[in-house]
Design an enzyme around this catalytic site. Structure first.
Site, PDB file in Angstrom:
ATOM      1  CE  LYS A  78      -9.762  -1.695  11.531  1.00  0.00           C
ATOM      2  NZ  LYS A  78      -8.978  -2.595  12.413  1.00  0.00           N
ATOM      3  CB  SER A 158      -5.190  -2.271  11.022  1.00  0.00           C
ATOM      4  OG  SER A 158      -6.203  -2.831  11.845  1.00  0.00           O
ATOM      5  CB  SER A 182      -5.477  -3.526  14.796  1.00  0.00           C
ATOM      6  OG  SER A 182      -4.552  -3.957  13.839  1.00  0.00           O
TER       7      SER A 182
END
Lengths: 490, 96
Positions: A78, A158, A182
């Site tokens: 990420k 997210s 997330s």
């Protein structure tokens, strides 16, 4: 044999060990898949050259008989993790072009374990969002489509790029971070496993900070076993993070395959949140039945203040964010915009660098921390947080794990909720309570909606009891037998 | 409580974010909506409850040995700066 991109971590490990394929071969297969699926926008930065170099180095290590736990496995990171020498943006214009001269602890551990890094995945800007639509680098498209129309759907957020990449076979696994959901919410939207460990399990050092008392890294994978394997290489005490837990690390895989006879599974009726899709409630009932059939005992537990978790979160998280994001001042790194005075340089830089959702949350956080409102909002929220954490503690005196839905709905279309602020925030209603209490949680794909979209169930255990979490998740996964795959793959 | 336009302008100034005049009304609406919604916390009796800042509150802060663990990496530190000269950050003029 299945396509190399369809393998689980466990299968890929076995294949590499037996010499059925090389790291270079499985890496190349993933690089091609990424190129073919660029329209998903799952990656902010692809690092194919780095990946091939990693793979060649891994193959050499393997030939020499010196391999790490994840040696040669193509993994995505990420873009909230700082990666040495590779642009790390937090999907914000503010950090566009930022190339860290250091490596985050968690990504460093994965490097040490021998991973092949495929690139950095897209996310909501500074991890603030539940649909990946707030990314400066554009939204991510969910590889799943609903039966009823051809609209592009959000992957959740997210960690939307990570979830989409894992689901679309653009990596074997990816890292995520979870502040209020997330990891778990996008995992549910994309039909994969998303696991948030206990706060303190994974070092936060080198992860771009959003809300420091909540942020926690975790694995996003296609199976529960893969999550256990990957987590093993992410955790551990780190003196660089003052909230890193100095606790023993168990062998997470050891519990897989154990039965759950006699375990007590808590079912909190407060998670029957108004507005939740009836299909999800039915799936929850099915999940209870699966665990009962496997020998566990379902027990009603009461978490009466659950409904206050989300509003408490939307005070605490923005407050911490407004403080953390004060560092983006255009002086030492990141964007700088000109101005006639120092104050104006700050103001122009931050106006240009932050998107609307980030700006809104910084303003909200500044408001609740400002003189006259601090006690009424911020301290009040921290007290509610304490009550919520205490309720979980009391529940875990009677049960071993808690089962809930992971999300109140299946994936929705792009822009479907972007004008509905509170509706968007409600996405995290099932995941935020465990975040506030610092507890480990996992979203396991458990079924498809009538419209053909994946739905996840969430398990929660007490702090530092990831073993029970994986043990029950493994049984849930076996019972659900979720084998559906998204239509759009790399 | 609703958040008015002048309050938005004030907190934007505190947060050092330039907010165009045209955005103030919309932001006031949005923040009012969020603030109004979080105020449901007033229903919770928190009398005598200690505020929880972190779930790691039980952790004792460690002291490390007083030795240099980092440093001697000036160029690394400066490598992402918008402007540098002779090994220093260059910042806008602060003192007139």
């Amino acid at each position: 044999m299945a396509a190399l991109t369809d393998l689980t971590i466990a299968e890929a490990q076995a294949g590499l060990e037996k010499g059925e394929f090389s790291s270079k071969e499985i890496t190349k297969a993933h690089i091609s898949a990424i190129e073919e699926a660029r329209e998903l926008n799952a990656y902010v930065t692809e690092t194919p050259e780095r990946a091939l170099a990693d793979a060649e180095a891994s193959d050499k290590r393997r030939a020499a008989g010196d391999v790490g736990a994840l040696d040669g496995l193509p993994i995505a990171i990420k873009d909230l993790f700082c990666t040495k020498g590779v642009q790390s943006t937090a999907s914000s214009h503010m950090l566009e072009g930022f190339v860290p001269p250091y490596e985050s602890t968690v990504s460093g551990k994965l490097v040490d374990a021998g991973m092949v890094m495929l690139g950095k995945t897209n996310l909501d800007e500074f991890a603030m969002g539940s649909s990946n639509e707030t990314s400066y680098f554009g939204p991510v498209i969910n590889p799943w489509k609903r039966n009823s129309d051809d609209q592009p759907l959000v992957p959740g957020g997210s960690s939307g790029g990570s979830a989409a990449a894992v689901a679309a076979r653009l990596c074997l696994a990816a890292t995520g971070t979870d502040t209020g959901g997330s990891i778990r919410q996008p995992a549910s939207f994309c039909g994969i496993v998303g696991m948030k460990p206990t706060y303190g399990r994974c070092s936060r050092w080198g992860i771009v900070a959003f809300a420091s008392s909540l942020d926690q890294a975790g694995p996003m994978t296609r199976t529960v076993r893969d999550a256990a394997i990957m987590l093993q290489s992410m955790v551990g005490f780190d003196p660089k993070d003052t909230t890193s837990a100095e606790v023993p690390v168990p062998d997470f895989q050891a519990v897989l395959g154990q039965d759950i006879k006699g375990l007590k599974i808590g079912i909190p009726s407060e998670y029957r949140v108004e507005g939740t899709d009836p299909e999800i409630l039915a799936l929850w009932d099915q999940g209870i039945k699966w665990l009962e059939d496997a020998g566990a005992e379902a027990v009603e537990v009461s978490l009466p203040r659950t409904k206050y978790a989300l509003p408490a979160y939307y005070i605490i998280a923005p407050a911490e964010a407004s403080s953390n994001l004060a560092r983006y001042d255009g002086m030492r790194y990141g964007l700088r915009e000109d101005g006639d005075s120092l104050a104006e340089v700050y103001e122009n830089t931050r106006a240009a660098g932050f998107g609307n959702e980030v700006r809104r949350r910084i303003l909200m956080g500044t408001y609740v921390l400002s003189a006259g409102y601090y006690d009424a909002y911020y301290i009040k929220a921290q007290k509610v947080r304490k009550l919520i954490a205490d309720e979980f503690s009391a529940a875990f005196e009677a049960v071993d794990a808690i089962l809930t839905p992971a999300v109140p709905s299946a994936a929705f279309a792009h822009k479907e909720k972007s004008d509905d602020l509170l509706g968007m925030y409600l996405n995290d209603v099932m995941t935020v309570p465990a975040s506030l209490a610092g507890l480990p949680g996992i979203s396991v794909p458990a079924g498809l909606s009538s419209d053909g979209l994946p739905l996840g169930l969430q398990l929660i255990t007490k702090a530092f009891d990831e073993e029970t979490l994986f043990r029950v998740a493994d049984v849930l996964e076996q019972s659900a037998g979720f084998t559906a795959q998204p239509g759009q793959k790399g | 409580m609703s958040v008015d336009k002048s309050t938005v302008a004030r907190i934007a100034q505190l947060a050092r974010i330039k907010v165009p005049e045209d955005d103030l009304d919309a932001l006031a609406d949005e923040l009012s909506k969020i603030v109004g919604w979080v105020e449901q916390l007033d229903e919770v009796d928190t009398e005598g409850v200690a505020p929880m800042a972190s779930t790691a509150e039980g952790t004792v802060l460690r002291q490390r040995d007083d030795i240099v663990t980092d440093g001697d990496c000036r160029d690394d530190v400066l490598s992402n700066a918008p402007e540098t000269t002779n090994g220093y950050f260059v910042v806008p003029k602060v003192i007139e």
